[in-house]
Motif scaffolding. Structure first.
Motif, PDB file in Angstrom:
ATOM      1  N   GLY A  43       0.810  -1.208   0.000  1.00  0.00           N
ATOM      2  CA  GLY A  43       0.000   0.000   0.000  1.00  0.00           C
ATOM      3  C   GLY A  43       0.845   1.261   0.000  1.00  0.00           C
ATOM      4  O   GLY A  43       0.553   2.229  -0.724  1.00  0.00           O
ATOM      5  N   GLN A  44       1.907   1.262   0.783  1.00  0.00           N
ATOM      6  CA  GLN A  44       2.798   2.423   0.831  1.00  0.00           C
ATOM      7  C   GLN A  44       3.447   2.675  -0.525  1.00  0.00           C
ATOM      8  O   GLN A  44       3.569   3.814  -0.981  1.00  0.00           O
ATOM      9  N   LYS A  45       3.843   1.601  -1.198  1.00  0.00           N
ATOM     10  CA  LYS A  45       4.521   1.748  -2.485  1.00  0.00           C
ATOM     11  C   LYS A  45       3.549   2.175  -3.586  1.00  0.00           C
ATOM     12  O   LYS A  45       3.905   2.960  -4.476  1.00  0.00           O
ATOM     13  N   ILE A  46       2.311   1.670  -3.542  1.00  0.00           N
ATOM     14  CA  ILE A  46       1.299   2.099  -4.507  1.00  0.00           C
ATOM     15  C   ILE A  46       1.055   3.596  -4.379  1.00  0.00           C
ATOM     16  O   ILE A  46       0.978   4.324  -5.381  1.00  0.00           O
ATOM     17  N   ASP A  47       0.945   4.080  -3.137  1.00  0.00           N
ATOM     18  CA  ASP A  47       0.731   5.510  -2.902  1.00  0.00           C
ATOM     19  C   ASP A  47       1.938   6.333  -3.353  1.00  0.00           C
ATOM     20  O   ASP A  47       1.791   7.358  -4.037  1.00  0.00           O
TER      21      ASP A  47
END
Length: 529
Positions: free
Chosen positions: A411-415
């Motif tokens: 999730g952090q990397k997608i954001d």
């Protein structure tokens, strides 16, 4: 047995006269034929069969319950604990067993294409064809490689050694045991070569997050302008097929890490499912099966030595192992930048999920944690027809840590990198398994191409009435009615009933994630059940 004793026993084993170190491909091929372990096919590949075990044996996989691991591992039916005493007992038995063999084979290599995060490997095999497999799947050493100061993770594989469950604490004659403290993977009782590959992936799934790297069960490719795409999915959902795109360059077909610099392949080869493989539909895979490659459980004509990829006599889970260098358009070393597109692949046996849908952030997290697909015939022992299943992060059999750790990192990397995420159903359409038909590969390829090239970023969508998914109303090369699953069934009522049945399974499965944001559960899942 303490660590020093383990190292000493291993040193005695690998320095013995019967240990054959780092044989060339030609030498290993000669050994395979000399020992009657396999046959040579018309393309020059070796064909071996694996007996009763033609897929993974998840019930026979264990992690040693060591003091340093006790609070890290997400123990349960996937990560089954086994005592240090039981491991030591089996370790000594297997070492003694290999010492008694006339010869065994050793491969030294790596896992991880990014040199900063490479894991040194030592693979010790009773079978020559298993050692050939290891050389195809893992990253080979080169003459320029300097000796690593890091102790290698050692795989010790003795397929013809069988455990005694009453004495050895296993569930059957077969065992796949990982000891993180002793940096050893112990395998016995199964000839299925994929156990080695997936055990190394399990190890990397624990080690990489310690360096803030997300390990991923996905394939990856890159366009000629540097745009990277990831394809998540369980075995048989199309990762290898869809990433082997003649218009893009392959990074890897199954396992990757995502660091602060970008992505890298964990392996040096591919392990492609090849049932119904054809030169027309999958030319890159078809032509990669040549001298040095290994075919597993593929039917071969005894006179012509030609492979019959349509024959499932041994199993549906026929496999081909080959080096990345056998692919025409490939990146070596297998390193690239941050992805712009992520595709979640699912083989929906219910036949109700859209063939492609755009996901919001909440939906992306929901479907990553859900990991819905169907286990396909042969991928695990005892699976003979597609079975609906939820495999967290599209790879729960290989995740030693709690699933939310991997999901949070994704999730952090997608954001951070503003990644577009799509859900693609490579399974059934027009009805459930047994009634409907498998989605045509040419349609799936067209949808994936549109997704990775950005053609769907701003396209008009319609919301699915059950799952809340955003379905593009048009994709070049795909009939519009194919995109709407409720239009492909003969009976709308039958479709709706089956869709609601699957939606209920989604919600029931997701209820186990009590520590996940309620927003993800509310906005990411089905609208009704």
């Amino acid at each position: 047995m303490n660590l020093a004793e383990t190292i000493n026993e291993l040193e005695i084993l690998i320095t013995g006269a019967n240990a054959k170190h780092n044989l060339s491909v030609s030498q290993l091929v000669e050994k395979v034929l000399e020992r009657n372990e396999g046959i040579l096919t018309s393309t020059g590949a070796i064909r071996a069969t694996t007996g009763a075990y033609t897929g993974r044996s998840p019930r026979d996989k264990f992690i040693v319950k060591e003091r340093s691991m006790e609070k890290k591992i997400n123990w349960g039916t996937v990560n089954q604990p086994i005592s240090e005493e039981a491991f030591d007992l089996l370790y000594n038995k297997v070492i003694s067993y290999l010492k008694s063999r006339d010869e065994f084979f050793i491969f030294d290599g790596f896992a991880g294409a990014d040199e900063r995060f490479q894991l040194p490997l030592k693979v010790i095999n009773e079978f020559a064809w298993h050692n050939l497999f290891a050389g195809q799947l893992f990253i080979n050493r080169t003459k320029d490689d300097t000796a690593s100061s890091e102790k290698p993770f050692t795989i010790i594989s003795a397929p013809t050694f069988k455990a005694d469950p009453k004495v050895d604490g296993t569930n059957s004659e077969t065992f796949i045991i990982i000891s993180f403290e002793k940096r050893t993977i112990l395998i016995g009782g199964t000839e299925y070569a994929g156990e080695m590959k997936k055990s190394v992936f399990s190890v990397m799934n624990l080690l990489l997050p310690e360096n803030n790297i997300l390990p991923m069960h996905c394939s990856a490719n890159v366009g000629f302008e540097g745009d990277v795409a990831l394809f998540f999915g369980l075995s048989g959902t199309g990762k290898t097929t869809l990433s082997a795109d003649p218009n893009r360059r392959l990074i890897g077909d199954d396992e990757h890490g995502w660091s602060t610099s970008g992505i890298f392949n964990i392996e040096g080869g591919c392990y492609a499912k090849c049932i119904n493989l054809s030169k027309d539909k999958e030319p890159q895979i078809y032509h990669a099966i040549r001298y040095g490659s290994v075919l597993e459980n593929v039917v071969v004509d005894q006179d012509t030595r030609e492979a019959d990829y349509n024959d499932s006599f041994y199993t549906e889970n026929t496999r081909a192992a080959y080096s990345l260098s056998a692919i025409d358009k490939v990146i070596i070393p297998s390193i690239a930048g941050h992805p712009q597109t992520i595709v979640f692949l699912t083989a929906d046996a219910f036949g109700v999920l859209p063939p492609i849908s755009k996901l919001t952030r909440e939906q992306a997290m929901y479907h990553f944690l859900s990991g819905y697909t169907s286990k396909l015939a042969g991928t695990e022992r005892g699976v003979t027809a597609p079975e609906a299943t939820f495999s967290t992060c599209f790879g729960s059999p290989f995740l030693p840590l709690p699933a939310t750790i991997y999901a949070s990192m994704l999730g952090q990397k997608i954001d951070e990198h503003e990644v577009q995420v799509f859900l693609v159903n490579t399974g059934w359409t027009g009805g459930e398994y047994g009634t409907g038909k498998r989605m045509k590969l040419k349609y799936t390829r067209a949808m994936v191409q549109a997704a990775v090239e950005g053609d769907l970023d701003n396209i008009e969508t319609i919301q699915d009435e059950v799952f809340g998914l955003n379905i593009p109303i048009h994709v070049p090369g795909v009939p519009d009615d194919v995109l709407q699953p409720n239009q492909t069934w003969a009976s709308y009522e039958d479709y709706l009933g089956k869709a609601k049945e699957l939606a209920t399974q989604f919600k029931n499965n997701f209820s186990k994630f009590s520590d996940v944001s309620p927003t993800i559960a509310k906005l990411g899942g089905p609208l009704q059940s």
